[in-house]
Design an enzyme around this catalytic site. Structure first.
Site, PDB file in Angstrom:
ATOM      1  N   GLY A 145     -30.021  80.568  28.670  1.00  0.00           N
ATOM      2  CA  GLY A 145     -28.788  79.802  28.636  1.00  0.00           C
ATOM      3  C   GLY A 145     -27.789  80.417  29.614  1.00  0.00           C
ATOM      4  O   GLY A 145     -27.960  80.308  30.816  1.00  0.00           O
ATOM      5  N   SER A 162     -34.641  84.460  32.143  1.00  0.00           N
ATOM      6  CA  SER A 162     -33.542  83.679  32.680  1.00  0.00           C
ATOM      7  C   SER A 162     -32.218  84.387  32.348  1.00  0.00           C
ATOM      8  O   SER A 162     -32.067  85.556  32.698  1.00  0.00           O
ATOM      9  CB  SER A 162     -33.608  82.253  32.133  1.00  0.00           C
ATOM     10  OG  SER A 162     -32.741  81.394  32.821  1.00  0.00           O
ATOM     11  N   TRP A 163     -31.262  83.706  31.694  1.00  0.00           N
ATOM     12  CA  TRP A 163     -30.055  84.417  31.251  1.00  0.00           C
ATOM     13  C   TRP A 163     -30.435  85.591  30.352  1.00  0.00           C
ATOM     14  O   TRP A 163     -29.768  86.619  30.355  1.00  0.00           O
ATOM     15  CB  TRP A 163     -29.109  83.471  30.508  1.00  0.00           C
ATOM     16  CG  TRP A 163     -28.159  84.207  29.610  1.00  0.00           C
ATOM     17  CD1 TRP A 163     -28.213  84.289  28.244  1.00  0.00           C
ATOM     18  CD2 TRP A 163     -27.043  85.015  30.007  1.00  0.00           C
ATOM     19  NE1 TRP A 163     -27.192  85.091  27.771  1.00  0.00           N
ATOM     20  CE2 TRP A 163     -26.460  85.546  28.832  1.00  0.00           C
ATOM     21  CE3 TRP A 163     -26.476  85.337  31.245  1.00  0.00           C
ATOM     22  CZ2 TRP A 163     -25.347  86.376  28.850  1.00  0.00           C
ATOM     23  CZ3 TRP A 163     -25.364  86.166  31.266  1.00  0.00           C
ATOM     24  CH2 TRP A 163     -24.811  86.677  30.078  1.00  0.00           C
ATOM     25  N   ASP A 173     -39.521  78.908  41.563  1.00  0.00           N
ATOM     26  CA  ASP A 173     -38.416  78.812  40.611  1.00  0.00           C
ATOM     27  C   ASP A 173     -37.190  78.281  41.351  1.00  0.00           C
ATOM     28  O   ASP A 173     -36.629  78.954  42.210  1.00  0.00           O
ATOM     29  CB  ASP A 173     -38.145  80.208  40.026  1.00  0.00           C
ATOM     30  CG  ASP A 173     -37.123  80.208  38.919  1.00  0.00           C
ATOM     31  OD1 ASP A 173     -36.274  79.302  38.879  1.00  0.00           O
ATOM     32  OD2 ASP A 173     -37.167  81.142  38.088  1.00  0.00           O
ATOM     33  N   HIS A 196     -39.683  77.991  36.782  1.00  0.00           N
ATOM     34  CA  HIS A 196     -38.802  78.862  36.009  1.00  0.00           C
ATOM     35  C   HIS A 196     -39.203  79.018  34.541  1.00  0.00           C
ATOM     36  O   HIS A 196     -38.940  80.050  33.939  1.00  0.00           O
ATOM     37  CB  HIS A 196     -37.379  78.304  36.091  1.00  0.00           C
ATOM     38  CG  HIS A 196     -36.347  79.124  35.388  1.00  0.00           C
ATOM     39  ND1 HIS A 196     -35.905  80.342  35.863  1.00  0.00           N
ATOM     40  CD2 HIS A 196     -35.653  78.901  34.239  1.00  0.00           C
ATOM     41  CE1 HIS A 196     -34.988  80.833  35.041  1.00  0.00           C
ATOM     42  NE2 HIS A 196     -34.815  79.979  34.053  1.00  0.00           N
TER      43      HIS A 196
END
Length: 310
Positions: free
Chosen positions: A40, A108-109, A263, A291
């Site tokens: 996120g 990711s985040w 990605d 991703h």
């Protein structure tokens, strides 16, 4: 992935500054301590995330970060920064996992948050697994939300632009921020869905209906878009380039870096730069992936990494 499992314990961490953070423990209560950090920000955990760890060998803590998933208050931006989340992780380690050290896993985040936590609490990290590397630099944000990925997905980009008038498009993150934090509920939800769908449609190498449905509900889209945009307009509440600048602090931690070559959300350049700054970690560039964590090549490397450290 490992079979579906249910938590053997769950509850809420009272942050003492207005948030109730949902957590759950899965696997073996006597197993190796590990914590999973979702993406996120604002994404929340799913049942699939439990399945990345051997349930006979790991004691895994998963939690929904402030304002999203089952945590409350919903979509709240108050007292919601990277460093609030790092403090939450540290409390969860001591109060819930009750472990001196733990494996930290983030994509990711979640990779951003994992790197931030590991650089601040190095002695508490036994191993570090990061995927889809994102260090929240201005160049990374502009690539995905202003100009760059737009050239790969011009059809999806039109839908991302749709809620924003022409005279505000010079700074799309700021324009979205005004709508996502405004009082007009209809405009808020229109912006939330457009922001969320832009990411959901571009997250994998091949189109995925499942990903596009992940945050389709109004509440899920609003939490995702509001919180993500809040972090991005504030540059992650960090110095520019901080996570790569301080990567030398990771040199004593066994680690694995996993990145999809194609990605479009968090391009491979950042993962490569982290690899150069932290050469002790294993580095895997997956040639047939974008991703998303559940693309076959990435998923195989993630499972191999958790098995390796189990």
């Amino acid at each position: 992935m490992y079979p579906d499992i249910q938590p053997y314990a769950h509850g809420f961490l009272n942050t003492d500054d207005g948030h109730q953070v949902y957590w759950e423990l899965c696997g073996n209560p006597q197993g190796k301590p590990a914590i999973f950090l979702h993406g996120g920000p604002g994404g929340g955990c799913s049942t699939a995330h439990r399945r990345l760890f051997n349930p006979e060998r790991y004691k895994v803590l998963l939690f929904d970060q402030r304002g999203c998933g089952r945590s409350t208050p919903h979509a709240s931006l108050d007292n919601n920064t990277t460093w609030h989340l790092v403090a939450d992780i540290e409390r969860l380690r001591t109060e819930v996992l009750q472990a001196d050290q733990m494996l930290v896993f983030g994509g990711s985040w979640g990779s951003t948050l994992a790197l931030a936590y590991a650089q601040k609490h190095t002695a508490q990290v036994s191993e570090l697994i990061v995927r889809g590397i994102f260090t929240i630099r201005q160049s990374e944000l502009l690539w995905f939300y202003q100009e760059g990925a737009s050239q790969l997905f011009p059809d999806y980009w039109e839908d991302y632009l749709a809620p924003i008038p022409q005279d505000e498009r010079h700074d799309l993150m700021a324009a979205y921020h005004r709508r996502l934090t405004g009082a007009d509920r209809a405009a808020q939800l229109q912006a939330a869905h457009a922001w969320t769908q832009w990411e959901s449609r571009t997250i994998s190498l091949l189109p995925s209906i499942a990903h596009q449905q992940d945050h389709a509900a109004d509440d899920a889209a609003l939490a995702f878009a509001r919180i993500e945009n809040h972090y991005f307009v504030n540059r992650g509440f960090m110095d520019e380039g901080q996570l790569l600048r301080d990567a030398h602090l990771l040199h004593g931690i066994p680690g694995v870096i996993i990145q999809g070559r194609y990605d479009a959300c968090t391009p491979a350049r950042t993962a490569w730069e982290l690899h150069q700054a932290w050469p002790q970690a294993e580095f895997h560039l997956v040639n047939d992936a974008g991703h998303a964590f559940d693309e076959p090549g990435i998923l195989a490397k993630l499972l191999a990494a958790t098995d390796q450290f189990s």
